[in-house]
Design an enzyme around this catalytic site. Structure first.
Site, PDB file in Angstrom:
ATOM      1  N   HIS A   1      10.498   1.589  -1.695  1.00 48.24           N
ATOM      2  CA  HIS A   1       9.402   1.851  -0.747  1.00 48.24           C
ATOM      3  C   HIS A   1       9.313   3.297  -0.286  1.00 48.24           C
ATOM      4  O   HIS A   1       8.528   3.608   0.612  1.00 48.24           O
ATOM      5  CB  HIS A   1       9.560   0.992   0.506  1.00 48.24           C
TER       6      HIS A   1
ATOM      7  N   LYS B   1       0.653   4.231  13.723  1.00 50.86           N
ATOM      8  CA  LYS B   1       1.730   4.001  12.757  1.00 50.86           C
ATOM      9  C   LYS B   1       2.979   4.606  13.363  1.00 50.86           C
ATOM     10  O   LYS B   1       2.902   5.282  14.384  1.00 50.86           O
ATOM     11  CB  LYS B   1       1.409   4.637  11.407  1.00 50.86           C
ATOM     12  N   ARG B   2       4.151   4.368  12.743  1.00 45.13           N
ATOM     13  CA  ARG B   2       5.356   5.008  13.249  1.00 45.13           C
ATOM     14  C   ARG B   2       5.152   6.516  13.328  1.00 45.13           C
ATOM     15  O   ARG B   2       4.445   7.096  12.497  1.00 45.13           O
ATOM     16  CB  ARG B   2       6.550   4.673  12.344  1.00 45.13           C
TER      17      ARG B   2
ATOM     18  N   LYS C   1       4.161  11.782   8.313  1.00 45.54           N
ATOM     19  CA  LYS C   1       2.857  11.142   8.538  1.00 45.54           C
ATOM     20  C   LYS C   1       1.889  12.075   9.264  1.00 45.54           C
ATOM     21  O   LYS C   1       0.702  11.814   9.349  1.00 45.54           O
ATOM     22  CB  LYS C   1       3.030   9.845   9.330  1.00 45.54           C
TER      23      LYS C   1
ATOM     24  N   THR D   1      -0.288   0.703   4.411  1.00 47.13           N
ATOM     25  CA  THR D   1      -1.002  -0.572   4.334  1.00 47.13           C
ATOM     26  C   THR D   1      -2.049  -0.668   5.436  1.00 47.13           C
ATOM     27  O   THR D   1      -3.028  -1.398   5.304  1.00 47.13           O
ATOM     28  CB  THR D   1      -0.024  -1.759   4.441  1.00 47.13           C
TER      29      THR D   1
ATOM     30  N   LYS E   1      -6.109  -2.143   5.998  1.00 46.46           N
ATOM     31  CA  LYS E   1      -6.583  -2.972   7.116  1.00 46.46           C
ATOM     32  C   LYS E   1      -7.826  -2.358   7.758  1.00 46.46           C
ATOM     33  O   LYS E   1      -8.796  -3.050   8.066  1.00 46.46           O
ATOM     34  CB  LYS E   1      -5.473  -3.126   8.170  1.00 46.46           C
TER      35      LYS E   1
HETATM   36  C1  C3B Z   1       7.059   1.884   4.157  1.00 45.95           C
HETATM   37  C2  C3B Z   1       6.385   3.087   3.523  1.00 45.95           C
HETATM   38  O1  C3B Z   1       6.615   4.218   4.316  1.00 45.95           O
HETATM   39  C3  C3B Z   1       4.901   2.797   3.408  1.00 45.95           C
HETATM   40  O2  C3B Z   1       4.245   3.839   2.736  1.00 45.95           O
HETATM   41  C4  C3B Z   1       4.673   1.499   2.644  1.00 45.95           C
HETATM   42  O3  C3B Z   1       3.324   1.135   2.684  1.00 45.95           O
HETATM   43  C5  C3B Z   1       5.497   0.369   3.259  1.00 45.95           C
HETATM   44  O4  C3B Z   1       6.854   0.732   3.347  1.00 45.95           O
HETATM   45  C6  C3B Z   1       5.402  -0.912   2.470  1.00 45.95           C
HETATM   46  O5  C3B Z   1       5.660  -0.704   1.130  1.00 45.95           O
HETATM   47  N1  C3B Z   1       8.508   2.056   4.410  1.00 45.95           N
HETATM   48  C7  C3B Z   1       9.019   1.576   5.600  1.00 45.95           C
HETATM   49  O6  C3B Z   1       8.259   1.044   6.419  1.00 45.95           O
HETATM   50  N2  C3B Z   1      10.345   1.680   5.853  1.00 45.95           N
HETATM   51  C8  C3B Z   1      11.180   2.229   4.959  1.00 45.95           C
HETATM   52  N3  C3B Z   1      12.464   2.297   5.225  1.00 45.95           N
HETATM   53  C9  C3B Z   1      10.685   2.714   3.733  1.00 45.95           C
HETATM   54  C10 C3B Z   1       9.324   2.618   3.485  1.00 45.95           C
END
Ligand code: C3B
Length: 841
Positions: free
Chosen positions: A374, A567-568, A573, A678, A682
């Site tokens: 991921h 988002k986080r 980001k 994701t 949405k």
């Molecule tokens: C996240 C990624 O940062 C996102 O880009 C991705 O859409 C999602 O996973 C789902 O695939 N991610 C996360 O939330 N935590 C992590 N440790 C690594 C990836």
């Protein structure tokens, strides 16, 4: 499947087994029964929380009836099952979802009205199940929804944290973390005290030859912790399937160990052991895209992997099949590297406990596992120190070394002269101390490795896992682009839009086959339809404005352009790019004449998201956003033209209010850093536009909806490396407009400028790793284009409808079917008969 009840007595069981409610009266009877008996409350002291509890328990009963039947059906069918191992499941609320999925929300609504309650208020009583950090955890939750909806025999396995992700408060502009104790009343879990696994830690390895001359390896002594199963029902939409999410909770072993201690008078230390054991499943690590190598985290990982694997093996052994058939019956997907120890544990079970030969066992292991990557961020790639593993899991370390040895020998045979290659692909990093590279172990122990969007899957093949492509060939690596469940993210979050869509295309079938949304495209010029479409967006903005009013205490104009980034909080980001853009806009407004101001499109900039408690830079970004808000929001020169809102404690249930209310949302990561994203899916599914970089799934979204329907900007991922190099070695200058923004901050416009020094120096002095300066110009220009585009509301609505019509690809149903076909090799169960029985009764 065997039963202990004699054949002739089963009639009584069948006669009395509960059927579950379907009508309003039956629902009320169930809910009131629970309120009065299970909760011991009455008509006279039933508040909203009690009404929620009664409603939840009534629905839970219904789910459990279907859950039992599903499990029986799946056992009889005796097909291959999928197990999804994830340290995070970000489920959010369950009641609304359960009501919609079983198709009885209206029944509950009318029933609750009879009893004196509004369904919205009752739904809002529920505490989010927040056992995850962000995208990875929410993806797991969407996958469970799709697997149940598509009737796959699939279980999730995770940890039952007592504390989920912390609650965020903002005090004086700073993030403050509050523990999230969420288990006070949780009707959605079933403790299974009869389902437990003893998990061992520490100790030592004894190798000897037994009387028959056989090599025996036994892992001895150490400490035993018991894993107890808590099952959470996962209902599918419009199907009788209710799958299972099994979460493990830790407690001290109830075995001989403690009794010995109690008896010898060591009461206190026995209780201390108890608490130490319970610590394992106590709290979710609050990091997103960061791994910090703490021993307790490794303990969590092994505890959960061991419990899950023993549970899976126990189920397989009941079938009395040969071991060689294991991977015909079992597929296990590793959600990132967090469960990589499951690979080692299965090898240990097969070799040490079941007596299989190494090679035979290893063939079974590698055909069972699949691994999803991921992230490519180096700080998120897990490595565990060899001494740490040696101490905690001595036998596992030996097995890891053996796996590595065999792997390196096979590599050497194929690439005899390439010593460097051996060092590069070794599971063991030759550092001080030595480290185990979990991603490499996951690749070597799996038959497929996938990324989560096309660009990301290409990047892992050309960067972090390049050498493994050389070793295994390209076919081991594949892509499965992420998806989201349209049930929660359209139907539940935006019921009016869902209803409008259904009215146009004739049914709610699109919730099960999202490609049917393309039937909307012929209506893009339908005036009446466009009007309703725009009205729904406006109503959703009003709802968010009300939320802002109640939580923040000030009003925003719902007619303004709502620009949202939730988002986080993470430097990659780039919330900092957004807030610098906001300051740039603020300065522009200040310098305008009243005439010029009249031409502007009013904007509300909404931010939300948590920072990891130890991530100081992310916390600084939150602080700046809040301080900018304090100044801008009460500046009389600005008025309604710009508002800056930081929404506290962003979570799944808040996302359900926020996502449907965006005009534009921001997905602006440095190209090549966001694996997929994701929430981008949405927002578009709810009729919002996107401003974004060519990163992650933004690229595929563009391909599907068309370039004219998305606002792209910024450098491409292939140029990032050169740009970074240039920052250090070229004649690098920070963008002059950005310098003005920094000057404005440094003047103290937003309070103590010292508080933001690191944010600025990271860009000016320390190489601007995330390319904020490089992308600033095109970001601001694109924001101007958005203002222009928004002035033409008719064209904007056309874009919105067209985009939604073309979003069919991004359902997690498509995604799960791809996993099932190309990685898991599983088929859905036939539930036609069950549906028929249900229709008749
Ligand atoms: C996240 C990624 O940062 C996102 O880009 C991705 O859409 C999602 O996973 C789902 O695939 N991610 C996360 O939330 N935590 C992590 N440790 C690594 C990836």
């Amino acid at each position: 499947v065997e039963s202990s009840i004699p054949e002739h007595m089963r009639e009584a069981w069948k006669k009395f087994s509960p059927k579950g409610f379907t009508t309003k009266d039956e629902f009320e009877s169930e809910a009131v029964k629970h309120i009065e008996t299970t909760l011991a409350r009455s008509l006279f002291n039933c508040d909203e929380l009690a009404a929620y509890s009664g409603t939840a328990l009534a629905f839970r009963d219904r789910l459990i009836i279907d859950w039992n039947k599903t499990q029986q059906r799946q056992s009889f069918a005796d097909q291959k099952r999928l197990y999804y191992l994830s340290l995070e499941f970000l489920m959010g609320r369950a009641l609304d979802n359960a009501m919609l999925n079983v198709g009885l929300k209206n029944v509950a609504k009318d029933g609750l009205a009879d009893l004196g309650f509004r369904i919205e208020d009752i739904i809002a009583q529920e505490h989010d199940a927040a056992l995850g950090n962000g995208g990875l955890g929410r993806l797991a939750a969407c996958f469970l929804d799709s697997m149940a909806t598509l009737n796959y025999a699939a279980w999730g396995y995770g940890l039952r944290y007592r504390y989920g992700i912390f609650k965020q408060e903002i005090q004086d502009g700073y993030q403050v973390e509050i523990p999230d104790y969420w288990l006070d009343f949780n009707p959605w879990e079933f403790p299974r005290h009869d389902v437990s696994v003893d998990v061992q830690f520490y100790g030592w390895v004894n190798k000897y030859t037994n009387d028959e001359g056989k090599q025996i390896v036994s892992w001895q002594d150490g400490e035993i912790v018991t894993a107890t199963a808590y099952d959470v029902p996962v209902p599918g939409y419009g199907t009788p399937t209710v799958n299972n999410l099994r979460l493990w909770s830790s407690k001290a072993s109830s075995g001989e160990f403690d009794f010995a201690k109690f008896n010898s008078g060591e009461y206190e230390s026995a209780v201390a052991d108890e608490q130490r054991a319970e610590t394992i499943s106590a709290v979710l690590y609050p990091n997103d895209n960061l791994e910090r190598g703490k021993e307790l985290r490794l303990k969590q990982q092994y505890f959960w992997c061991a419990a899950s694997l023993h549970d899976i093996v126990r189920r397989f052994k009941k079938s009395k099949r040969k071991w060689s058939e294991f991977s015909d019956q079992v597929a296990i997907q590793l959600n990132d590297t967090h469960p990589t120890l499951a690979i080692v544990e299965l090898q240990r079970i097969l070799v040490d406990m079941e007596g299989l030969g190494w090679d035979e066992a290893w063939t079974i292991v590698t055909s069972t596992f699949g691994y999803t990557n991921h992230t490519v961020l180096p700080e998120a790639l897990e490595k565990w120190s060899v001494p740490l593993i040696q101490n905690l899991l001595p036998r596992h370390l030996q097995i890891i070394y053996e796996i590595n040895l065999q792997f390196l020998q096979s590599v050497e045979k194929r690439f005899p002269k390439d010593r460097d290659l051996l060092g590069r692909v070794s599971i063991i990093e030759e550092s001080q101390p030595k480290m185990v590279r979990m991603a490499y172990l996951a690749i070597i122990g799996s038959h497929k490795v996938n990324g989560v969007a096309e660009l990301h899957s290409d990047l892992i093949k050309t960067t972090i896992f390049k050498d493994f492509v050389k070793v295994y060939g390209p076919d081991k690596f594949t892509n499965v682009t992420n998806g989201i469940t349209p049930r929660r993210w359209l139907h539940q979050a935006n019921p009016r839009l869902s209803e409008l869509i259904a009215s146009k295309i004739g049914s709610y079938e699109f919730l099960k086959d999202l490609t049917l949304l393309n039937k909307l495209e012929p209506f893009v010029d339908d005036k009446e339809f466009k009007k309703e479409w725009a009205e729904i967006k406006y109503a959703n903005k009003v709802r968010l404005a009300q939320h802002i009013q109640t939580t923040k205490g000030y009003s925003v104009n719902p007619k303004a352009l709502f620009d949202i980034q939730v988002k986080r909080i993470h430097e990659y980001k780039r919330q900092q790019l957004n807030i610098f853009g906001v300051i740039h806009r603020y300065m522009a407004i200040k310098s305008m004449s009243p005439e010029e101001r009249k031409k502007l499109v009013p904007r509300v900039s909404v931010f939300g998201g948590k920072a990891a408690p130890g991530y100081w830079m992310a916390k600084t970004i939150i602080h700046l956003i809040n301080k900018v808000g304090e100044v801008v929001n009460k500046d009389p020169d600005v008025g309604d033209l710009l508002k800056v809102v930081f929404l506290e404690d962003y979570n799944v249930s808040k996302a359900e209010i926020i996502v449907p209310a965006s005009d534009i949302s921001e997905h602006i990561s440095t190209a090549g850093t966001e694996a997929s994203g994701t929430s981008n899916m949405k927002f578009v599914l709810n009729g919002g536009m996107i401003i974004g970089t060519l990163d992650g799934a933004n690229i595929e979204i563009t391909r599907e909806i068309g370039e004219q329907n998305i606002f792209l900007f910024g450098n491409l991922s292939e140029d990032v490396e050169d740009l970074r190099h240039h920052h250090f070695y070229g004649d690098y200058k920070v963008n002059p407009e950005l310098v003005k923004v920094f000057d404005c901050i440094k003047k103290g416009t937003f309070g103590d400028e010292g508080a933001f020094g690191a944010l600025i120096s990271g860009i000016v002095e320390h190489g601007d790793y995330y390319l904020v300066s490089d992308d600033f110009n095109s970001y601001c220009q694109t924001q101007d284009l958005i203002d222009e585009a928004y002035k033409d509301q008719d064209a904007w609505v056309t874009k919105s409808i067209t985009s939604v019509a073309r979003m069919g690809f991004f359902t997690s149903d498509r995604c799960i079917n791809e996993y099932a076909d190309t990685i898991w090799n599983i088929e859905p169960l036939d539930v036609a008969e069950e549906k028929e029985v249900r229709a008749r009764t």
